[in-house]
Design a protein around this motif. Structure first.
Motif, PDB file in Angstrom:
ATOM      1  N   ILE A   1      42.014  50.034  38.742  1.00  0.00           N
ATOM      2  CA  ILE A   1      40.988  48.992  38.611  1.00  0.00           C
ATOM      3  C   ILE A   1      39.943  49.137  39.715  1.00  0.00           C
ATOM      4  CG2 ILE A   1      40.585  46.507  38.808  1.00  0.00           C
ATOM      5  CD1 ILE A   1      43.304  46.112  37.394  1.00  0.00           C
ATOM      6  N   ARG A   2      40.404  49.399  40.931  1.00  0.00           N
ATOM      7  CA  ARG A   2      39.473  49.562  42.056  1.00  0.00           C
ATOM      8  C   ARG A   2      38.620  50.814  41.884  1.00  0.00           C
ATOM      9  NH1 ARG A   2      40.677  52.665  45.812  1.00  0.00           N
ATOM     10  NH2 ARG A   2      42.928  52.308  45.792  1.00  0.00           N
TER      11      ARG A   2
ATOM     12  N   ARG B   1      35.326  50.802  39.728  1.00  0.00           N
ATOM     13  CA  ARG B   1      34.065  50.233  40.240  1.00  0.00           C
ATOM     14  C   ARG B   1      33.266  51.318  40.991  1.00  0.00           C
ATOM     15  NH1 ARG B   1      37.530  45.213  42.712  1.00  0.00           N
ATOM     16  NH2 ARG B   1      37.851  44.138  40.721  1.00  0.00           N
TER      17      ARG B   1
ATOM     18  N   LYS C   1      33.713  43.471  43.597  1.00  0.00           N
ATOM     19  CA  LYS C   1      33.455  43.252  42.187  1.00  0.00           C
ATOM     20  C   LYS C   1      31.983  43.528  41.887  1.00  0.00           C
ATOM     21  CE  LYS C   1      37.189  40.062  41.097  1.00  0.00           C
ATOM     22  NZ  LYS C   1      37.569  38.752  40.494  1.00  0.00           N
TER      23      LYS C   1
ATOM     24  N   ASP D   1      35.288  44.519  34.175  1.00  0.00           N
ATOM     25  CA  ASP D   1      36.319  45.201  34.947  1.00  0.00           C
ATOM     26  C   ASP D   1      37.365  45.810  34.023  1.00  0.00           C
ATOM     27  OD1 ASP D   1      35.909  45.489  37.627  1.00  0.00           O
ATOM     28  OD2 ASP D   1      36.849  43.608  38.213  1.00  0.00           O
TER      29      ASP D   1
END
Length: 353
Positions: free
Chosen positions: A306-307, A310, A330, A338
């Motif tokens: 998930i990180r 970005r 975010k 996301d």
């Protein structure tokens, strides 16, 4: 278990060949001219296959390999880059979305996956193999995460598996893009076994005959074909004392300075190559990579993916911490979404490394 949210239409493609052999399914990445670089079609087809096989009681084992001289040299980001320059950033976002969902499914898969890494394994190729339970290296294996030289950072969950290598070897591999041979992959844990390429056909036949999904049974079979392969004397892995001393530093500037200090006292080829690689790499990529690996040590695979989802100053010393911070925050964009990982039985699974 929730089905994965896939972005794009799944089409049948001969870029991934499928052979049903008894209770095993053999997937062959089939873009040899492109070194089996992952296209959107390949990723979508593998998503479909992995999802279906996990619920199919007749499939007990997945075997993955590549056609030609590569297992997989990475993601085919040329199309992504072209669409981005034309203003269509959503195409790239969808590509990485599907790729990361596939990485997560592989990392939490309930059935054994045996990846035959007989050739080049880089970038996205690591994402569809290193997260699996069994990774078989050979004398032809070449592993690397070369992203910092390309203005990117090691993704596909690399901040998870690199951070779990011995000492600070993961920082060394991720920052410098160093190439590792099969013996080095086995020594550091990226590979679970080393099997000579001449025995791979026999290994595959034995795995198919076993008709088993028991990981201990699969491991015993691979063990029968495995060999202990010594790491080259001049390999960086044999100098973990220097690796740990330099790559444990807090910043990339301090890491580079420590390596240059080591070079004053000796002329190990890998030290000079590391210095050259760091000086040629994208400065912002180096800083993001270092922080990403460091954060990965305390995160599970889902958090890392998930990180990583970005995501230019010319010198390291011109990059402020807040410039790096934005890559870990975010995204402030009404259109942005996301990464949403599917619910998995093994969602709390810690590591297959």
């Amino acid at each position: 278990m929730a089905a994965p949210q896939i972005k794009g239409n799944i089409v049948d493609s001969d870029q991934v060949l499928v052979e049903e052999k008894g209770c095993a399914s053999v997937l062959t990445l089939n873009r040899p001219r492109q070194l089996n670089a992952l296209s959107s079609e390949m990723i979508l087809k593998m998503l479909k296959l992995f999802t279906a096989y996990e619920e199919d009681p007749t499939v007990k084992l997945l075997i993955m390999k590549g056609k030609g001289r590569a297992f997989c040299a990475g993601g085919d980001v040329s199309a992504v880059a072209r669409s981005a320059t034309e203003g269509h950033w959503t195409n790239g976002a969808n590509f990485f979305w599907n790729e990361y969902i596939l990485n997560y499914i592989i990392a939490t898969y309930r059935k054994p996956q045996v990846s035959i890494l007989n050739g080049i394994v880089m970038g996205g190729g690591a994402g569809v193999s290193i997260h699996g339970r069994f990774r078989v290296a050979t004398e032809k294996s070449v592993f690397a995460m070369p992203e910092t030289a390309l203005g990117l950072f090691p993704d596909v969950g690399a901040s998870y598996f690199l951070s779990r290598l011995p000492g600070y070897f993961g920082e060394f591999v991720g920052l410098t893009g160093a190439r590792l041979e099969g013996a080095e992959m086995l020594a550091c844990g990226l590979a679970t076994h080393f099997v000579p390429s001449t025995r791979l056909d026999l290994l595959e036949e034995s795995l198919v005959r076993a008709e088993s999904s028991d990981p201990f049974t699969i491991c015993r079979i691979i063990d029968q074909f495995s060999e202990r392969m010594p790491v080259r004397e001049k390999s960086a892995y044999n100098r973990m004392d220097i690796i740990d001393r330099c790559f444990s530093k807090r910043t990339t500037e301090e890491i580079l300075a420590a390596l240059e200090q080591e070079a004053v006292h000796g002329s190990d080829e890998w030290i000079l190559a590391s210095i050259a690689s760091l000086k040629k790499a994208s400065p912002i990529s180096l800083k993001i990579t270092l922080r990403s690996i460091r954060e990965g040590r305390t995160q599970q695979i889902g958090q890392c993916l998930i990180r990583e989802y970005r995501w230019e100053p010319p010198r390291l010393d011109l990059i402020e911490d807040d410039m790096v911070d934005k890559y870990f925050s975010k995204v402030d964009d009404a259109v942005w979404e996301d990464l949403k990982l599917p619910g998995r039985h093994n969602s709390n699974f810690l590591s297959k490394l």
